[in-house]
Design an enzyme around this catalytic site. Structure first.
Site, PDB file in Angstrom:
ATOM      1  N   ASP A 183       9.590  16.790  22.446  1.00  0.00           N
ATOM      2  CA  ASP A 183       8.685  17.905  21.640  1.00  0.00           C
ATOM      3  C   ASP A 183       9.413  19.236  21.348  1.00  0.00           C
ATOM      4  O   ASP A 183       9.117  20.230  22.111  1.00  0.00           O
ATOM      5  CB  ASP A 183       7.645  18.121  22.574  1.00  0.00           C
ATOM      6  CG  ASP A 183       6.386  18.851  21.821  1.00  0.00           C
ATOM      7  OD1 ASP A 183       6.467  19.296  20.607  1.00  0.00           O
ATOM      8  OD2 ASP A 183       5.162  19.110  22.701  1.00  0.00           O
ATOM      9  N   ASP A 202       8.049  21.699  28.487  1.00  0.00           N
ATOM     10  CA  ASP A 202       7.152  20.665  28.115  1.00  0.00           C
ATOM     11  C   ASP A 202       8.186  19.409  27.706  1.00  0.00           C
ATOM     12  O   ASP A 202       8.189  19.146  26.355  1.00  0.00           O
ATOM     13  CB  ASP A 202       6.621  21.344  26.713  1.00  0.00           C
ATOM     14  CG  ASP A 202       5.286  22.102  27.140  1.00  0.00           C
ATOM     15  OD1 ASP A 202       5.069  21.947  28.237  1.00  0.00           O
ATOM     16  OD2 ASP A 202       4.676  22.606  26.390  1.00  0.00           O
TER      17      ASP A 202
END
Length: 258
Positions: A183, A202
């Protein structure tokens, strides 16, 4: 991420208004002030606390949010520790309503912090350089996680049309295998006060993949976050020439994924 590609509702953003705090979140950091900093597309929430103790980030996801596997993210963070700069896992807890991940807060600001949105060339360059350093630092051999196109094709959203599935089945040859972030959108790179890449966050989808799986999305996210005209700057900062075919493939795969 801030902003979303075509076909997805723009719901990932800094929360506004009152944000209810689940009991599980309060229980892991009792008595601490919790400031909401992010709401993602799947309904997950992240808070920061820096009063009355060490600074922490707290990520909560409701049960049923298949795209947000907190135990998987915790495992990846532990594997990355000592290899690249990522948050340290403090605790993972769950109850009937959801799961929570507590991490130590890192210094630095997201590449989409207002300070860096006011200097988009600096932010985009840092994200490109940071992604290259991330890929270069991580060993492909021994990585226990996968984010290959084939792995992702088995997990497409159920509403993806048959013609899209057919196109995605024609997977491009791997240009360069890396441990991909999973991501690599702009908000997930932290910058130091001088505008240099400092850390990554993340990483719940991290795994082996063609580097274009990250590059296609990282460059795309410049349009969502700082506007048009910065994609080539990110690729230049990374040190690669644009590959239109792979960019198109991995963006379509991203849009078809959970």
């Amino acid at each position: 991420m801030t902003g979303t590609p075509p076909g997805r509702p723009p719901v990932a953003a800094v929360p506004t208004g009152a944000v209810p705090v689940p009991d599980l979140v309060r229980s892991v950091l009792p008595g601490r002030r919790l400031d909401p900093v992010w709401r993602n597309e799947a309904g997950g929430l992240t808070w920061r606390t820096d009063d009355a103790g060490p600074a922490r980030h707290v990520k909560w996801t409701p049960h049923g949010a298949a795209a947000l596997d907190i135990p998987a993210e915790a495992g990846r963070l532990r594997w990355l520790a000592g290899r690249v700069v990522v948050p340290e896992v403090v605790a993972v807890e769950h109850d009937d309503g959801g799961t929570v991940l507590v991490t130590a807060t890192l210094p630095g600001r997201s590449a989409v912090d207002p300070r860096w949105l006011a200097a988009p060339e600096v932010a985009v360059t840092a994200v490109g350089r940071g992604l290259r350093a991330f890929h270069d630092a991580l060993p492909v051999e021994g990585c226990p996680f996968s984010w290959t196109a084939e792995h992702r094709l088995a997990r497409l959203r159920p509403d993806v049309p048959a013609e899209v599935r057919a196109r995605l089945g024609d997977v491009p040859d791997v240009d360069h295998l890396v441990v991909a972030h999973g991501d690599a959108c702009m908000p997930n790179t932290l910058l130091d006060d001088d505008g240099r890449p400092a850390a990554h966050v993340d990483v719940g989808a991290l795994g082996l993949a063609d580097r274009w799986a990250d590059l296609a999305v990282a460059s795309w996210s410049t349009a969502w976050n700082v506007g048009p005209g910065y994609e080539d700057l990110l690729l230049e900062a990374y040190g690669v020439e644009r590959d239109d075919a792979r960019v198109a493939y991995y963006r379509e795969l991203w849009d078809a994924s959970p």
